[in-house]
Design a protein around this motif. Sequence first.
Motif, PDB file in Angstrom:
ATOM      1  N   LYS A  78       5.930   8.913 -10.863  1.00  0.00           N
ATOM      2  CA  LYS A  78       7.143   9.503 -11.431  1.00  0.00           C
ATOM      3  C   LYS A  78       8.338   9.368 -10.483  1.00  0.00           C
ATOM      4  CE  LYS A  78       6.797  14.310 -10.030  1.00  0.00           C
ATOM      5  NZ  LYS A  78       7.036  15.656 -10.471  1.00  0.00           N
ATOM      6  N   ASP A  79       8.074   9.143  -9.185  1.00  0.00           N
ATOM      7  CA  ASP A  79       9.151   8.996  -8.213  1.00  0.00           C
ATOM      8  C   ASP A  79       9.579   7.541  -8.014  1.00  0.00           C
ATOM      9  OD1 ASP A  79       9.201  11.725  -7.776  1.00  0.00           O
ATOM     10  OD2 ASP A  79       7.762  11.613  -6.122  1.00  0.00           O
ATOM     11  N   ARG A  80       8.844   6.629  -8.640  1.00  0.00           N
ATOM     12  CA  ARG A  80       9.194   5.212  -8.477  1.00  0.00           C
ATOM     13  C   ARG A  80       9.381   4.503  -9.825  1.00  0.00           C
ATOM     14  NH1 ARG A  80       3.231   4.503  -7.349  1.00  0.00           N
ATOM     15  NH2 ARG A  80       2.666   3.060  -9.011  1.00  0.00           N
ATOM     16  N   LEU A  81       9.888   5.228 -10.792  1.00  0.00           N
ATOM     17  CA  LEU A  81      10.048   4.668 -12.136  1.00  0.00           C
ATOM     18  C   LEU A  81      10.973   3.449 -12.151  1.00  0.00           C
ATOM     19  CD1 LEU A  81      10.307   7.970 -14.229  1.00  0.00           C
ATOM     20  CD2 LEU A  81       8.359   6.394 -14.065  1.00  0.00           C
ATOM     21  N   ALA A  82      12.095   3.532 -11.473  1.00  0.00           N
ATOM     22  CA  ALA A  82      13.041   2.414 -11.462  1.00  0.00           C
ATOM     23  C   ALA A  82      12.431   1.196 -10.768  1.00  0.00           C
ATOM     24  CB  ALA A  82      14.341   2.819 -10.782  1.00  0.00           C
ATOM     25  N   TYR A  83      11.720   1.425  -9.671  1.00  0.00           N
ATOM     26  CA  TYR A  83      11.053   0.319  -8.969  1.00  0.00           C
ATOM     27  C   TYR A  83      10.040  -0.353  -9.900  1.00  0.00           C
ATOM     28  CZ  TYR A  83       7.835  -2.223  -6.016  1.00  0.00           C
ATOM     29  OH  TYR A  83       7.035  -3.208  -5.498  1.00  0.00           O
ATOM     30  N   ASP A  84       9.199   0.439 -10.540  1.00  0.00           N
ATOM     31  CA  ASP A  84       8.177  -0.104 -11.440  1.00  0.00           C
ATOM     32  C   ASP A  84       8.797  -0.854 -12.608  1.00  0.00           C
ATOM     33  OD1 ASP A  84       6.109   0.858  -9.858  1.00  0.00           O
ATOM     34  OD2 ASP A  84       5.797   2.672 -11.074  1.00  0.00           O
ATOM     35  N   LYS A  85       9.892  -0.335 -13.137  1.00  0.00           N
ATOM     36  CA  LYS A  85      10.564  -1.007 -14.249  1.00  0.00           C
ATOM     37  C   LYS A  85      11.120  -2.348 -13.798  1.00  0.00           C
ATOM     38  CE  LYS A  85      13.956  -0.259 -17.882  1.00  0.00           C
ATOM     39  NZ  LYS A  85      14.856   0.718 -18.522  1.00  0.00           N
ATOM     40  N   ALA A  86      11.763  -2.372 -12.644  1.00  0.00           N
ATOM     41  CA  ALA A  86      12.311  -3.624 -12.111  1.00  0.00           C
ATOM     42  C   ALA A  86      11.195  -4.627 -11.824  1.00  0.00           C
ATOM     43  CB  ALA A  86      13.119  -3.349 -10.848  1.00  0.00           C
ATOM     44  N   ALA A  87      10.083  -4.144 -11.270  1.00  0.00           N
ATOM     45  CA  ALA A  87       8.954  -5.022 -10.974  1.00  0.00           C
ATOM     46  C   ALA A  87       8.330  -5.581 -12.245  1.00  0.00           C
ATOM     47  CB  ALA A  87       7.903  -4.272 -10.161  1.00  0.00           C
ATOM     48  N   PHE A  88       8.337  -4.799 -13.307  1.00  0.00           N
ATOM     49  CA  PHE A  88       7.820  -5.268 -14.588  1.00  0.00           C
ATOM     50  C   PHE A  88       8.754  -6.309 -15.209  1.00  0.00           C
ATOM     51  CE2 PHE A  88       7.802  -4.877 -19.248  1.00  0.00           C
ATOM     52  CZ  PHE A  88       6.490  -5.240 -19.515  1.00  0.00           C
ATOM     53  N   LEU A  89      10.059  -6.036 -15.163  1.00  0.00           N
ATOM     54  CA  LEU A  89      11.035  -6.928 -15.790  1.00  0.00           C
ATOM     55  C   LEU A  89      11.235  -8.239 -15.027  1.00  0.00           C
ATOM     56  CD1 LEU A  89      13.713  -4.270 -16.797  1.00  0.00           C
ATOM     57  CD2 LEU A  89      12.141  -5.503 -18.330  1.00  0.00           C
ATOM     58  N   ASN A  90      11.158  -8.179 -13.692  1.00  0.00           N
ATOM     59  CA  ASN A  90      11.381  -9.396 -12.897  1.00  0.00           C
ATOM     60  C   ASN A  90      10.577  -9.338 -11.596  1.00  0.00           C
ATOM     61  OD1 ASN A  90      12.324 -11.709 -11.689  1.00  0.00           O
ATOM     62  ND2 ASN A  90      14.481 -11.148 -11.806  1.00  0.00           N
ATOM     63  N   PRO A  91       9.265  -9.541 -11.685  1.00  0.00           N
ATOM     64  CA  PRO A  91       8.424  -9.438 -10.488  1.00  0.00           C
ATOM     65  C   PRO A  91       8.783 -10.454  -9.400  1.00  0.00           C
ATOM     66  CG  PRO A  91       7.138 -10.215 -12.365  1.00  0.00           C
ATOM     67  CD  PRO A  91       8.487  -9.842 -12.877  1.00  0.00           C
ATOM     68  N   SER A  92       9.270 -11.611  -9.784  1.00  0.00           N
ATOM     69  CA  SER A  92       9.616 -12.619  -8.768  1.00  0.00           C
ATOM     70  C   SER A  92      10.798 -12.168  -7.912  1.00  0.00           C
ATOM     71  CB  SER A  92       9.913 -13.972  -9.414  1.00  0.00           C
ATOM     72  OG  SER A  92      11.041 -13.881 -10.256  1.00  0.00           O
ATOM     73  N   TYR A  93      11.677 -11.347  -8.465  1.00  0.00           N
ATOM     74  CA  TYR A  93      12.800 -10.801  -7.690  1.00  0.00           C
ATOM     75  C   TYR A  93      12.337  -9.638  -6.815  1.00  0.00           C
ATOM     76  CZ  TYR A  93      16.947  -7.925  -6.762  1.00  0.00           C
ATOM     77  OH  TYR A  93      17.910  -7.162  -6.160  1.00  0.00           O
ATOM     78  N   VAL A 132       0.839  -1.201   0.000  1.00  0.00           N
ATOM     79  CA  VAL A 132       0.000   0.000   0.000  1.00  0.00           C
ATOM     80  C   VAL A 132       0.874   1.252   0.000  1.00  0.00           C
ATOM     81  CG1 VAL A 132      -1.640   1.346   1.381  1.00  0.00           C
ATOM     82  CG2 VAL A 132      -1.987  -1.114   1.076  1.00  0.00           C
ATOM     83  N   GLN A 133       1.903   1.262   0.828  1.00  0.00           N
ATOM     84  CA  GLN A 133       2.791   2.432   0.923  1.00  0.00           C
ATOM     85  C   GLN A 133       3.569   2.659  -0.371  1.00  0.00           C
ATOM     86  OE1 GLN A 133       2.905   4.769   3.320  1.00  0.00           O
ATOM     87  NE2 GLN A 133       1.209   3.664   4.264  1.00  0.00           N
ATOM     88  N   ILE A 134       3.975   1.591  -1.025  1.00  0.00           N
ATOM     89  CA  ILE A 134       4.689   1.730  -2.304  1.00  0.00           C
ATOM     90  C   ILE A 134       3.773   2.392  -3.329  1.00  0.00           C
ATOM     91  CG2 ILE A 134       5.670   0.473  -4.270  1.00  0.00           C
ATOM     92  CD1 ILE A 134       6.724  -1.584  -2.172  1.00  0.00           C
ATOM     93  N   ARG A 135       2.513   1.960  -3.369  1.00  0.00           N
ATOM     94  CA  ARG A 135       1.558   2.540  -4.318  1.00  0.00           C
ATOM     95  C   ARG A 135       1.228   3.989  -4.000  1.00  0.00           C
ATOM     96  NH1 ARG A 135      -2.982  -0.822  -3.759  1.00  0.00           N
ATOM     97  NH2 ARG A 135      -1.908  -2.414  -2.598  1.00  0.00           N
ATOM     98  N   LYS A 136       1.444   4.424  -2.750  1.00  0.00           N
ATOM     99  CA  LYS A 136       1.200   5.824  -2.375  1.00  0.00           C
ATOM    100  C   LYS A 136       2.284   6.759  -2.907  1.00  0.00           C
ATOM    101  CE  LYS A 136      -1.545   5.309   1.817  1.00  0.00           C
ATOM    102  NZ  LYS A 136      -1.589   5.567   3.281  1.00  0.00           N
ATOM    103  N   ILE A 137       3.442   6.205  -3.234  1.00  0.00           N
ATOM    104  CA  ILE A 137       4.532   7.016  -3.786  1.00  0.00           C
ATOM    105  C   ILE A 137       4.173   7.357  -5.228  1.00  0.00           C
ATOM    106  CG2 ILE A 137       6.986   7.036  -4.423  1.00  0.00           C
ATOM    107  CD1 ILE A 137       7.453   5.135  -2.025  1.00  0.00           C
ATOM    108  N   ARG A 138       4.346   8.619  -5.601  1.00  0.00           N
ATOM    109  CA  ARG A 138       3.994   9.053  -6.962  1.00  0.00           C
ATOM    110  C   ARG A 138       4.712   8.196  -8.008  1.00  0.00           C
ATOM    111  NH1 ARG A 138       5.289  15.340  -6.587  1.00  0.00           N
ATOM    112  NH2 ARG A 138       7.278  14.343  -6.287  1.00  0.00           N
TER     113      ARG A 138
END
Length: 177
Positions: free
Chosen positions: A116-131, A108-114
Amino acid sequence: GNPVGAAAGNCCNFPACGARSGSATPPPAAASASALSSNLFGASNAGGGYSADDNLHTMAAAEAQIAHEMNRLSVNERELIYEEIHGVAKEREEDEEYIVSHLKKLDVQIRKIRAKDRLAYDKAAFLNPSYVRSRKFLLMFLRSENFHPAKTAKRLVAHFEEKSRLFGSAVLPRHVY
């Protein structure tokens, strides 16, 4: 009203200060350090400003205030602070319900972060969600922030931003070896 220390005739507002108003005598705890600093910095202060004695007095007063505040805490509170300072804090009991609850709060807290401020996190989660979403990986971050979900979310997002800056997109969705 008058400050406690000043009302008692001390030179400052700290009751534990041993120096008296108008006296040149330093607090007892700083007496030997004062003599040493006079030798190091010279006995006079012709240039104005603060002297070594002023600095020692201020340090002694600050230490007295810290001691006073620590003594106001309960024994358990003091023990927790000392353990945390020295890196030997007791481990928290982590039952399954507690862990699952905090993993959900973290999400929930991760989703509260804008976005545009979590682009690298979102990219990593898209590329390798299991990691990125692995329980072991997320628990490492939760434990580092004493299971505080908002602080953990910020740390996790900052981790991926820094990892992206240092190593680029290729290393983003995996462990750095």
